[in-house]
Design an enzyme around this catalytic site. Sequence first.
Site, PDB file in Angstrom:
ATOM      1  N   ARG A 304       0.897  -1.333  -0.151  1.00  0.00           N
ATOM      2  CA  ARG A 304      -0.003   0.021   0.113  1.00  0.00           C
ATOM      3  C   ARG A 304       0.725   1.295  -0.087  1.00  0.00           C
ATOM      4  O   ARG A 304       0.587   2.341  -0.678  1.00  0.00           O
ATOM      5  CB  ARG A 304      -1.250  -0.051   1.135  1.00  0.00           C
ATOM      6  CG  ARG A 304      -2.393   1.098   0.876  1.00  0.00           C
ATOM      7  CD  ARG A 304      -3.238   0.881   1.950  1.00  0.00           C
ATOM      8  NE  ARG A 304      -4.274  -0.244   1.719  1.00  0.00           N
ATOM      9  CZ  ARG A 304      -5.457   0.313   0.952  1.00  0.00           C
ATOM     10  NH1 ARG A 304      -5.378   1.381   0.325  1.00  0.00           N
ATOM     11  NH2 ARG A 304      -6.429  -0.569   0.484  1.00  0.00           N
ATOM     12  N   GLU A 707     -10.200   5.556   6.827  1.00  0.00           N
ATOM     13  CA  GLU A 707      -8.851   5.824   6.656  1.00  0.00           C
ATOM     14  C   GLU A 707      -8.427   6.903   6.062  1.00  0.00           C
ATOM     15  O   GLU A 707      -7.657   7.729   6.636  1.00  0.00           O
ATOM     16  CB  GLU A 707      -8.036   4.477   6.175  1.00  0.00           C
ATOM     17  CG  GLU A 707      -8.002   3.278   7.184  1.00  0.00           C
ATOM     18  CD  GLU A 707      -7.365   2.126   6.362  1.00  0.00           C
ATOM     19  OE1 GLU A 707      -8.432   1.716   5.447  1.00  0.00           O
ATOM     20  OE2 GLU A 707      -6.226   1.808   6.687  1.00  0.00           O
TER      21      GLU A 707
HETATM   22  N1  MTE Z   1     -12.664   4.490  14.334  1.00  0.00           N
HETATM   23  C1  MTE Z   1     -12.876   4.323  15.718  1.00  0.00           C
HETATM   24  N2  MTE Z   1     -13.534   4.942  16.491  1.00  0.00           N
HETATM   25  N3  MTE Z   1     -12.088   3.135  16.260  1.00  0.00           N
HETATM   26  C2  MTE Z   1     -11.406   2.407  15.343  1.00  0.00           C
HETATM   27  O1  MTE Z   1     -10.706   1.666  15.729  1.00  0.00           O
HETATM   28  N4  MTE Z   1     -10.312   2.162  13.112  1.00  0.00           N
HETATM   29  C3  MTE Z   1     -10.080   2.657  11.674  1.00  0.00           C
HETATM   30  C4  MTE Z   1     -11.193   3.286  11.222  1.00  0.00           C
HETATM   31  N5  MTE Z   1     -11.909   4.242  12.316  1.00  0.00           N
HETATM   32  C5  MTE Z   1     -11.171   2.571  14.132  1.00  0.00           C
HETATM   33  C6  MTE Z   1     -11.988   3.781  13.487  1.00  0.00           C
HETATM   34  C7  MTE Z   1      -9.372   1.852  10.613  1.00  0.00           C
HETATM   35  S1  MTE Z   1      -7.694   1.417  10.848  1.00  0.00           S
HETATM   36  C8  MTE Z   1     -10.326   1.278   9.960  1.00  0.00           C
HETATM   37  S2  MTE Z   1      -9.682   0.403   8.597  1.00  0.00           S
HETATM   38  C9  MTE Z   1     -11.745   1.673   9.687  1.00  0.00           C
HETATM   39  O2  MTE Z   1     -12.120   2.494  10.760  1.00  0.00           O
HETATM   40  C10 MTE Z   1     -12.468   0.061   9.853  1.00  0.00           C
HETATM   41  O3  MTE Z   1     -13.726   0.203   9.837  1.00  0.00           O
HETATM   42  P1  MTE Z   1     -14.797   0.585   8.616  1.00  0.00           P
HETATM   43  O4  MTE Z   1     -14.326  -0.403   7.444  1.00  0.00           O
HETATM   44  O5  MTE Z   1     -15.999   0.269   9.185  1.00  0.00           O
HETATM   45  O6  MTE Z   1     -14.509   1.843   8.280  1.00  0.00           O
HETATM   46  N1  HPA Z   2      -5.777  -2.783   4.229  1.00  0.00           N
HETATM   47  C1  HPA Z   2      -5.977  -3.203   5.332  1.00  0.00           C
HETATM   48  N2  HPA Z   2      -5.700  -4.626   5.596  1.00  0.00           N
HETATM   49  C2  HPA Z   2      -5.170  -5.595   4.675  1.00  0.00           C
HETATM   50  C3  HPA Z   2      -5.013  -4.989   3.316  1.00  0.00           C
HETATM   51  C4  HPA Z   2      -5.478  -3.517   2.931  1.00  0.00           C
HETATM   52  O1  HPA Z   2      -5.370  -3.197   1.719  1.00  0.00           O
HETATM   53  N3  HPA Z   2      -4.621  -6.073   2.458  1.00  0.00           N
HETATM   54  C5  HPA Z   2      -4.628  -6.890   3.551  1.00  0.00           C
HETATM   55  N4  HPA Z   2      -4.819  -6.638   4.726  1.00  0.00           N
HETATM   56 MO1  MOS Z   3      -7.270  -0.344   9.190  1.00  0.00          MO
HETATM   57  S1  MOS Z   3      -5.171  -0.249   9.424  1.00  0.00           S
HETATM   58  O1  MOS Z   3      -7.257  -1.358   7.666  1.00  0.00           O
HETATM   59  O2  MOS Z   3      -7.621  -1.653  10.234  1.00  0.00           O
END
Ligand code: MTE
Ligand code: HPA
Ligand code: MOS
Length: 750
Positions: A304, A707
Amino acid sequence: MKNYDLVRHVKGESKFVDDILTPEGCLHAYVLYSQIAHGDIKSVNIDDALQMEGVEGIFTAKDIPGENQIGGIIQDEELLASCKVDFIGQPIAIVVAKTVALAKEASKKIIVDIEELTPVIDPRVAFEKGELIMSPRVFSLGDVEANWNKCALIVEGTVESGGQEHLYLETQGAFACPVEGGGVKIVSSTQSPTTVQKTAAKVLGLKMHLIEVDVLRLGGGFGGKEDQASQWAAMAAMAALKLNKPVKLILPRQDDLRMTGKRHPYSSDYKMGLNKEGKIVNYEVTFYQNAGASADLSPAILDRTLFHCTNSYFVPNVKATACSCKTNLPPNTAFRGFGGPQGMFVIEAAIYKAAEKLGIDPCFIQEKNLLAEGDEFSYGQKAEQCMATASWESAISKFNLPHLKKEIDEFNAASKIVKKGIALMPICFGISFTTTFLNQASALVHVYSDGSVGVSTGAIEMGQGVNMKIRQVVASVFSIKIDRIKNETTNTTRNANTSATAASSGADLNGKAAQLACNNILNRLKDAAAKYLSLENSDLIEIKDEVIYYENKPTRLLWNELISSAYMQRVSLSSHAYYAPPGIYFDKDKAKGKPFAYHVYGTAIIQVAVDCLKGVYEIESVKIVHDFGKSINKAIDRSQTEGAVMQGIGWMTMEELKYNENGRLLTDALSTYKVPDIYFAPKEFEVEFLDNPNDSLAVFNSKAIGEPPFMYGIGAYFAIMNAMKSYKPEKNFEIISPMTPERLLLSLYN
Ligand code: MTE
Ligand code: HPA
Ligand code: MOS
């Protein structure tokens, strides 16, 4: 629309792993870990510890019934160190006792004899020694070599970015209970129940169906529980099965800080060439990723970094190389942005340095090089529905950038010590797991005979509001009140082979699966309604606000009666559905493909004030125009944006992980590891929703939000640099993050 969990959180009623009412006789586990970063284990003596009153069992590598192996992508990580240790914090023994205090006390009586070897902490040193997790990966586009002579300006340099502690409020932990037939039920604080199930099965030598993993919610994950929740669950499960008693294992905060991996620090070299007009012609970059002692998710994170190494810019000639370097630190892991931020920081640094040479504001170079529709990324995908320029221009006009700049110039002209700075930060973030097969999800929906609904998916609620979004999807498909719907726990027996809730795709994938499952039931309900009302054409039936309509006219039938009628007609009120987004692929050997379902764009303007005598700074304002697609829940999306930006600013400014030369983490408490608090939050925080006329590929035309906004935080670094620059215009500062007050002062006066 509030986040579903809010009220319970505030009242302290939400349950986390440590809050589960444990059955009588529940035991507690404590993990003994290595105090040495690199060495050979000569012996582990547990005899004295085992004699202690209240100690029920102590387990080391040799007690593992299955494989002593927890590596996901690469099989290179032991659950418990057998003959060598590779980092301080590496688990060696599990001590199980009647109380946590006893277990910890007993662990001090275990004698571990380790013959020390020299540790490697620096990724470049590891690279020199050939200590790599895998062979370097290269992404390329065009021909860099052929074009250097066409460049009017070439800048070269190195960039350092630091690691970052996840600091989820709930530390890692699991509770395991033996069940009939030699299996175990695990309650885990994990983003990936299937990974926990698989890992525990392997370690215990059991079939996956003997292991049930259940997750209610997490007190935060941020990537730290995508891969690193499994070991604690496997340890608790092993102890539970060995002792035939329930076992709880919760990491104390300081142990969590010491034992778990973090965001990867990177050290990078860049070389950028621009033509006379300020267009970037060439970009060559080499990333040295500090992976820590084993692979964990490092290879995917490294990918990534490459995917996002040109951020939201079009660069016709790119050569990007990435090396995952093995060091004697805890294995670093996923963290919001997943390597993307590290990649983007370097190109922003290169642009900054080019602007510095030209004596212009970096935003002129940024603007000139923004991606346009159809531009090709180095990995072969083309920018579609590109909102780079739209968000940039909208941010400049909505927030009146010329006026902001004028104010700053005037302020700086009049102020000797305090200097203000401003920076723009455009982002472009690809949505989909870049490991294509992970892009799949499933949902199980039950409509109960009283009209209430239960929805189970693979999504994990960790504060990001995915449960609320999924309920909204269900409420919208059925057109029923949201409080009829309950999110069930995420459980491997209801949804199997799930992917981690990660890559910001939780709502995209699981929301879509829930939508499909609800549609299946809805179609059956329409037939049942037609039958009940003796109507011909079930296609003309609709449900609107719990009333059944025929040909756009309300009938006397309401949701509740429809459900009981369908039940009496012997119509299934349950559905399982599966979703895999179409059209994405990536050829790893060629490093080309279309890995992302879509990209998320946006632009932030960040303003800071720096006290150049004290070295301290304030974030004055963060102003963002972001492409949310058609937001399902604006309150959640706004708060995700704010949280992510703050976390990004923390990474770039005050959060500093320090290790000594023996590989010991020095910042292993909140007295020394500083994170942004409410006082550090920007005085002004504006988030504008960009009008996006396009259809996205996600559920209800929404866009992933978890993210992408993290990377706006990079703007804070360059805003601070700009403020420093107006204090010492003649100085060329090195690009090393985090820009702590200490580093700021040293940079100004050294
Ligand atoms: N928001 C909160 N409050 N707590 C979390 O742990 N994780 C982040 C983001 N927002 C997180 C957060 C990360 S790293 C990711 S990948 C996404 O939430 C995952 O959830 P989603 O795929 O439902 O957005
Ligand atoms: N994002 C987060 N987690 C992952 C990914 C990615 O692109 N690929 C494999 N695990
Ligand atoms: Mo988020 S770093 O893809 O859990």
